[in-house]
Scaffold this motif. Structure first.
Motif, short mmCIF file in Angstrom:
data_model
loop_
_atom_site.label_atom_id
_atom_site.label_comp_id
_atom_site.label_asym_id
_atom_site.label_seq_id
_atom_site.Cartn_x
_atom_site.Cartn_y
_atom_site.Cartn_z
N VAL A 155 -123.98 -33.94 -66.48
CA VAL A 155 -125.23 -33.48 -67.10
C VAL A 155 -125.79 -32.19 -66.52
O VAL A 155 -126.80 -31.69 -66.99
CB VAL A 155 -126.32 -34.57 -67.00
CG1 VAL A 155 -125.93 -35.79 -67.81
CG2 VAL A 155 -126.60 -34.94 -65.55
N SER A 156 -125.16 -31.65 -65.48
CA SER A 156 -125.65 -30.38 -64.94
C SER A 156 -125.61 -29.31 -66.03
O SER A 156 -124.72 -29.34 -66.88
CB SER A 156 -124.77 -29.93 -63.78
OG SER A 156 -125.22 -30.49 -62.58
N PRO A 157 -126.52 -28.35 -65.98
CA PRO A 157 -126.51 -27.30 -67.00
C PRO A 157 -125.14 -26.65 -67.22
O PRO A 157 -124.78 -26.34 -68.34
CB PRO A 157 -127.56 -26.31 -66.47
CG PRO A 157 -128.54 -27.18 -65.74
CD PRO A 157 -127.70 -28.26 -65.09
N TRP A 158 -124.35 -26.45 -66.17
CA TRP A 158 -123.05 -25.77 -66.36
C TRP A 158 -122.12 -26.56 -67.27
O TRP A 158 -121.18 -25.99 -67.83
CB TRP A 158 -122.37 -25.49 -65.01
CG TRP A 158 -121.93 -26.72 -64.23
CD1 TRP A 158 -122.63 -27.36 -63.25
CD2 TRP A 158 -120.70 -27.44 -64.38
NE1 TRP A 158 -121.92 -28.45 -62.79
CE2 TRP A 158 -120.73 -28.52 -63.46
CE3 TRP A 158 -119.58 -27.30 -65.20
CZ2 TRP A 158 -119.70 -29.44 -63.33
CZ3 TRP A 158 -118.54 -28.23 -65.08
CH2 TRP A 158 -118.61 -29.28 -64.16
N GLY A 166 -133.17 -26.76 -72.09
CA GLY A 166 -133.17 -26.58 -70.64
C GLY A 166 -131.98 -25.82 -70.11
O GLY A 166 -131.91 -25.54 -68.91
N VAL A 167 -131.04 -25.49 -70.97
CA VAL A 167 -129.84 -24.76 -70.55
C VAL A 167 -130.01 -23.28 -70.90
O VAL A 167 -130.50 -22.95 -71.99
CB VAL A 167 -128.59 -25.34 -71.25
CG1 VAL A 167 -127.33 -24.56 -70.87
CG2 VAL A 167 -128.44 -26.82 -70.89
N ILE A 168 -129.65 -22.40 -69.97
CA ILE A 168 -129.76 -20.97 -70.26
C ILE A 168 -128.37 -20.34 -70.27
O ILE A 168 -127.41 -20.91 -69.72
CB ILE A 168 -130.69 -20.25 -69.25
CG1 ILE A 168 -130.18 -20.40 -67.81
CG2 ILE A 168 -132.12 -20.76 -69.37
CD1 ILE A 168 -130.96 -19.58 -66.78
N ASP B 127 -131.25 -34.49 -58.50
CA ASP B 127 -131.24 -34.79 -59.95
C ASP B 127 -132.61 -34.48 -60.56
O ASP B 127 -132.70 -33.96 -61.67
CB ASP B 127 -130.96 -36.27 -60.21
CG ASP B 127 -129.59 -36.73 -59.75
OD1 ASP B 127 -128.66 -35.91 -59.72
OD2 ASP B 127 -129.46 -37.93 -59.43
N VAL B 128 -133.66 -34.83 -59.86
CA VAL B 128 -134.99 -34.68 -60.44
C VAL B 128 -135.54 -33.27 -60.28
O VAL B 128 -136.25 -32.79 -61.17
CB VAL B 128 -135.97 -35.79 -59.97
CG1 VAL B 128 -135.57 -37.11 -60.60
CG2 VAL B 128 -136.05 -35.93 -58.46
N THR B 129 -135.19 -32.57 -59.20
CA THR B 129 -135.60 -31.16 -59.14
C THR B 129 -134.87 -30.37 -60.23
O THR B 129 -135.48 -29.52 -60.89
CB THR B 129 -135.35 -30.52 -57.76
OG1 THR B 129 -133.97 -30.66 -57.40
CG2 THR B 129 -136.22 -31.16 -56.68
N THR B 130 -133.60 -30.67 -60.44
CA THR B 130 -132.85 -30.00 -61.52
C THR B 130 -133.43 -30.37 -62.89
O THR B 130 -133.62 -29.50 -63.75
CB THR B 130 -131.35 -30.37 -61.45
OG1 THR B 130 -130.84 -29.97 -60.18
CG2 THR B 130 -130.55 -29.70 -62.57
N GLY B 131 -133.75 -31.63 -63.08
CA GLY B 131 -134.38 -32.07 -64.33
C GLY B 131 -135.70 -31.36 -64.54
O GLY B 131 -136.05 -31.00 -65.69
N ALA B 132 -136.43 -31.13 -63.47
CA ALA B 132 -137.73 -30.43 -63.57
C ALA B 132 -137.54 -28.99 -64.02
O ALA B 132 -138.27 -28.48 -64.88
CB ALA B 132 -138.46 -30.49 -62.23
N ILE B 133 -136.56 -28.33 -63.44
CA ILE B 133 -136.27 -26.93 -63.82
C ILE B 133 -135.85 -26.86 -65.29
O ILE B 133 -136.30 -25.99 -66.05
CB ILE B 133 -135.14 -26.37 -62.91
CG1 ILE B 133 -135.61 -26.28 -61.46
CG2 ILE B 133 -134.63 -25.02 -63.41
CD1 ILE B 133 -136.80 -25.39 -61.24
N MET B 134 -134.99 -27.78 -65.70
CA MET B 134 -134.54 -27.79 -67.09
C MET B 134 -135.72 -28.04 -68.04
O MET B 134 -135.83 -27.40 -69.09
CB MET B 134 -133.47 -28.88 -67.30
CG MET B 134 -132.15 -28.55 -66.58
SD MET B 134 -130.96 -29.94 -66.66
CE MET B 134 -130.45 -29.85 -68.38
N THR B 135 -136.59 -28.96 -67.63
CA THR B 135 -137.77 -29.27 -68.44
C THR B 135 -138.66 -28.02 -68.59
O THR B 135 -139.11 -27.69 -69.69
CB THR B 135 -138.59 -30.40 -67.79
OG1 THR B 135 -137.74 -31.55 -67.67
CG2 THR B 135 -139.81 -30.77 -68.62
N ALA B 136 -138.88 -27.35 -67.47
CA ALA B 136 -139.74 -26.16 -67.50
C ALA B 136 -139.13 -25.08 -68.40
O ALA B 136 -139.83 -24.43 -69.18
CB ALA B 136 -139.95 -25.63 -66.08
N ARG B 137 -137.82 -24.88 -68.28
CA ARG B 137 -137.16 -23.85 -69.11
C ARG B 137 -137.19 -24.24 -70.58
O ARG B 137 -137.41 -23.39 -71.45
CB ARG B 137 -135.73 -23.64 -68.63
CG ARG B 137 -135.68 -22.83 -67.34
CD ARG B 137 -134.27 -22.63 -66.83
NE ARG B 137 -134.26 -21.64 -65.76
CZ ARG B 137 -133.31 -21.52 -64.84
NH1 ARG B 137 -132.25 -22.33 -64.86
NH2 ARG B 137 -133.39 -20.59 -63.90
#
Lengths: 417, 417
Positions: A155-158, A166-168, B127-137
């Motif tokens: 599930v990581s963005p990559w 959430g994916v750029i 997992d949750v810091t990454t989820g937070a970044i994805m959510t924000a983006r």
């Protein structure tokens, strides 16, 4: 005719969940993900599990062919695994220093998995596929990664697509996507990206969702292996889903080649929370150089569970019996379909069988049939591969085929009208 | 004078580990990471843990001030948490459908954490810091993320530095780094990147490694909150390390503001493996839209453990007692240092105290003192904050101060010669 299951308590719980959990149930277990279609035929919450069975919140009993999407390989609550875990828990689990059971587990994986000269532990499958990509990039000083279309590596963005929330663009701009089994396309991609490809990441065969699963073409893996050797590319096998259901020595071993890195998770400890990145000696120092860890990555209980799980899998020759059970089920399901004039495609390894009713390109007939099975106590899923566990008995298989037969008869009746 | 601990079995185990595990022990628990300096004074493997104590492989007993780097908040093997977990384990853990205990846990977090209108569960803090970044983006359709220098938000490439092995420019090219507590610099960065900043991610105070920990300046968080509101930026608080040791309602609540997203992990379930992303209503649908899940993310046992842990933390008013214990220890340590003419800087929350012997800019004196403490049974670490747990007694604190005193005297004697 069996009485159809109903799910009022599951539905009430889901409503309650939606208030405090985004989407109520997220991801592969959630009704919005797509595999659960038709949603209304499925329960949403479980009340207990034992062996090969799952009970939902309304007390309906299921023969569970999803096996927690893989982790249940020996049967839920396997007494040997649970006892080993409980013994370790009484001593320690998550502490400031690791317990040496971590070394024992690494030793066992190195002994068991053909391409494992070492093991590195984490929690999610995604942790180890990401660790593998980082290792390949650090080792090769290259950026690009080749994927096979239909892949799932976490599930990581990559690993996602640029149009997913959430994916750029930067997350995926070094990804190259190639058709599965198309070695010519793969070779062309390597020529066009000379000295730029860090890794190929692939499942041992194409067990994607919403598609018949596809085995590698004859000699495909050997050609891929040679291409990687010739170009200094790291070959990563994502064995998170298929691992230990094909071959205890690794799914690469099953197909007669050696991965450079191999990722395990699901079946590793019968549901206890652990994943492992294993690999060859030449990458060990690179893995050591990564900044890569987590709060629970060295917790002792899952290691003890993993040791018990692998030892038991070895003792019972788990892949062989899972594939025998899967084959028996496959034969029964295909015959039941044929009785009603249907063609059921059962693809992938029998231990990981994928179902598709071939007589309707819209998938609607397939979904109707799945719905009839589920509401009679056979937990199949719409468009995801299934999983066999060792606790599945011949009686369970017989009952499954009986229910599948009844489900086919209902679907046939409806469409004959 | 106490006899100094020796670690022959830890050393032998480490040698064995190095053969099958990259770097033997990786990450924050490993001797190469930097916090363990001087390495030779530290044990490397544990044999058991109970309450506030850890025993190493050589049978040496420690008062453990690292608390598994955070998860141990009630004491190792807390009977209430373990009982709740065992009760759930007998029913089910990792199954095809979640158990409704997941909803109960979400309900409890929503009741407990001021900025939580919902909860989303995963496994790692990362997992949750990454989820937070994805959510924000996903929510803002912007890419850039502001970090405060000295931060730690996990191990995904986006949280690392471009010169770290396995990290590529694309992973970090949208990161902006600002000095902690420097609101002018932060404002300037926002002006220079108008409508491009998706989120600020920050710990509630600067509890970085290799630096005195720093509280927010008066009014800092209120200004940051307003800046985020004015610019439509998502404010993410990474409460993985400090969460529940400052304030059960969230560390943002402690400082009198509300995060948009708040990340929990370590202390959430007293060592059972779970993390949580919580947040405000306006982001709930965005979280629902993410493709984000994992094999064990809905396992029931850690939810049951988490409920028992939070309920007990509430019952005993955990942050208050941890900070009282931490304060008592802090006072004792500072006084012991003063006795020998040293100035001990104890920074951060008392429940998460960071130690630095101020009289030597090279850190060598500090390391010598830490080494003397560890080898006498007080598990401190060189350059990382420490953690208090609820099982730490007044006797333990007294013994710790006694040992610290003896350690100061040894260091003083050496340097007076």
């Amino acid at each position: 005719m069996r009485k159809l299951y109903e799910y009022p308590k599951s539905r009430a719980a889901f409503e309650r969940a939606c208030k405090v959990i985004p989407s109520g149930i997220y991801g592969h277990q959630g009704p919005v993900e797509g595999c659960y279609v038709p949603i209304e035929a499925f329960p949403l919450y479980s009340s207990k599990a034992q062996g090969t069975y799952l009970w939902d919140l309304d007390g309906n009993k299921f023969i569970d062919y999803m096996c927690a999407y893989g982790p249940n390989i020996l049967g839920y609550n396997d007494p040997d695994v649970d006892e080993a875990a409980a013994r370790q828990r009484a001593i320690s689990d998550c502490t400031t220093l690791p317990n040496p059971v971590m070394i024992d587990f690494a030793d066992l994986l190195v002994d068991t998995v053909a391409s494992a000269d070492w093991a590195f532990f984490a929690k999610n499958g995604n942790d180890v596929t990401t660790g593998a990509i980082m290792t390949a990039r650090a080792y090769t000083h290259r950026k690009k990664i080749v994927f096979f279309k239909g892949y799932y590596h976490g599930v990581s963005p990559w690993t996602q697509k640029v149009d997913y929330p959430g994916v750029i663009e930067e997350d995926v701009c070094n990804n190259i996507y190639v058709e599965w089994n198309n070695f010519e396309e793969l070779s062309r991609v390597f020529e066009e990206n000379r000295d730029q490809i860090a890794a190929i990441i692939a499942q041992p065969y194409m067990h994607g969702n919403f598609m018949d699963n596809q085995m590698p073409a004859e000699g495909f893996w050997q050609k891929v292996r040679k291409l990687c050797d010739d170009t200094g590319t790291v070959l990563i096998i994502d064995d998170v889903r298929a691992g230990f259901r094909m071959d205890l020595a690794g799914s690469d071993h099953y197909f007669g080649f050696k991965a450079d890195l191999i990722c395990f998770c699901k079946a590793l400890a019968n549901g206890y929370n652990v994943s492992a990145l294993c690999g060859r000696d030449f990458l060990k120092n690179t893995v050591s150089s990564l900044s890569y860890t987590g709060s629970y990555w060295m917790s002792a209980v899952p290691f003890a569970a993993g040791i018990a799980c692998i030892e038991k899998m070895k003792k019972i020759d788990c892949p062989r019996i899972l594939n025998e059970k899967g084959q028996k089920l496959k034969d029964g399901l295909i015959a039941a379909a044929a009785k009603y004039g249907y063609t059921l495609n059962v693809t992938g390894m029998p231990s990981l069988f994928y179902l598709r009713l071939a007589d309707d390109p819209t998938f609607m007939l397939h979904q109707e049939w799945i719905a009839q099975c589920v509401q009679r106590g056979v937990f199949f899923t719409g468009h995801h591969n299934h999983f066999i566990n060792a606790a599945l008995s011949d009686d369970d298989i017989r009952e499954t085929v009986e229910i599948a037969d009844e489900a086919f008869s209902v679907v046939r009746d409806r469409h004959d009208k």
